[in-house]
Design an enzyme around this catalytic site. Sequence first.
Site, PDB file in Angstrom:
ATOM      1  N   GLU A 154      48.403  30.963  42.145  1.00 31.38           N
ATOM      2  CA  GLU A 154      48.688  30.114  40.977  1.00 31.38           C
ATOM      3  C   GLU A 154      50.109  29.582  40.946  1.00 31.38           C
ATOM      4  OE1 GLU A 154      45.404  32.737  38.419  1.00 31.38           O
ATOM      5  OE2 GLU A 154      47.421  32.430  37.583  1.00 31.38           O
ATOM      6  N   GLU A 259      36.769  33.833  42.492  1.00 35.61           N
ATOM      7  CA  GLU A 259      36.737  34.527  41.195  1.00 35.61           C
ATOM      8  C   GLU A 259      35.663  33.898  40.297  1.00 35.61           C
ATOM      9  OE1 GLU A 259      41.617  35.149  41.447  1.00 35.61           O
ATOM     10  OE2 GLU A 259      40.678  34.795  39.483  1.00 35.61           O
TER      11      GLU A 259
END
Length: 357
Positions: A154, A259
């Site tokens: 991220e 995910e």
Amino acid sequence: MMRWIVTAAGFALLAAAAHQEAALKDLMPKGMVIGVALNQRQFEGGDAAAGDIITRHFNQISPENVLKPQPTHPAADRYTFDAADRYVQFGVDRRMQVIGHTLVWHSQTGAWVFQGTDGKPADRETLLARMRDHIHTVVGRYKGKIHGWDVVNEAIEEDGSLRKSPWQVGIGDDYIARAFEFAREADPGAELYYNDFNLEMPAKRAGVIKLVRDLQARKVRIDGIGNQAHWRLETPTLEEIDTSLVELHATGLKVMYTELDVNLLPNTPRGADPAVANPYANGLPDDVQRQLARRYADVFRVFLKHRDAVTRVTFWGLSDADSWLNRGRMNYPLLWDRQRQPKPAFAAVVDALRNAR
Ligand code: G3I
């Protein structure tokens, strides 16, 4: 009439039984593994029912929290690996592909990492030394046991720019390249990935592709891009998922969905009317179950259409009871329900896999 009802019920039972027999990992196309993120109870044997399902259906595991910087490196002079060792052993004992998540992130990282001795923010050299020490110690410990690492997580903003994280501010833009270099040094045999969310958004995806191209230009090893895929019933669209996959794969890297879950609850402000904020507190209506099943079947068909590019699909949790998406509400984002029973979404994924074979 009575005979018809018995037959219909018979068929449903037969169908459920037929799907119950199927093991997801045995239905995956060659070169594509299927996995699940584990919480501590699951890999420590405190959740036998979950353990059985995980062992039966999956050939890959990811650590929901146990290998993050905070739990493994809580203080400058202290590493804690007990739980992480048990996570890795769970996978090794079952000959699964074991993934490491994550080495460099702006979250779940001890505040001490970014603090200098004089209370000021740590300088570039100090941060690089701490990053190098952490990566060499953690990656080195599981050398040959962990198949691949989410090296950086991220680091890109929604507009495609570099996130102004404490790593970026303290070290500079090259912190990402240094992290991948340190990981390569620590285990030359491990695959190295960049992991992020909302990669169906063109501006963000362009930022990730620029990051990858920059690493490739610097001859820094990177093997794959992890698309977290925290999705909803309608968003992103299948076209957006397809376009994103094709563009990410055009970098020459593997594409992984790392995910996966499907959030069924609305984004509501704190204090919103519970009937609105938590609409399924007493169970999920059949029509929403069917929508979820259709959504999972649809996205798996996109993955299978690009089986040459997609090397992994990992669910972010096993059952609805385990999901981070509950957060005090009742969410139903995964393939198994709170009683560890497979949901219609499980059967839909089995059908999609079977039809693609
Ligand atoms: O371990 C502590 C425990 O000691 C303490 O009693 C408890 C109460 O506060 O907190 C526990 O830590 C929690 C940790 O999960 C372990 O359960 C943290 O508060 C909680 O914030 C943390 O949430 C995790 C979240 O990452 C943190 O950002 C979620 O479980 C995990 O699913 C989530 O996963 C992230 C991926 O790593 C990256 N992508 C997004 C994804 C969802 O946010």
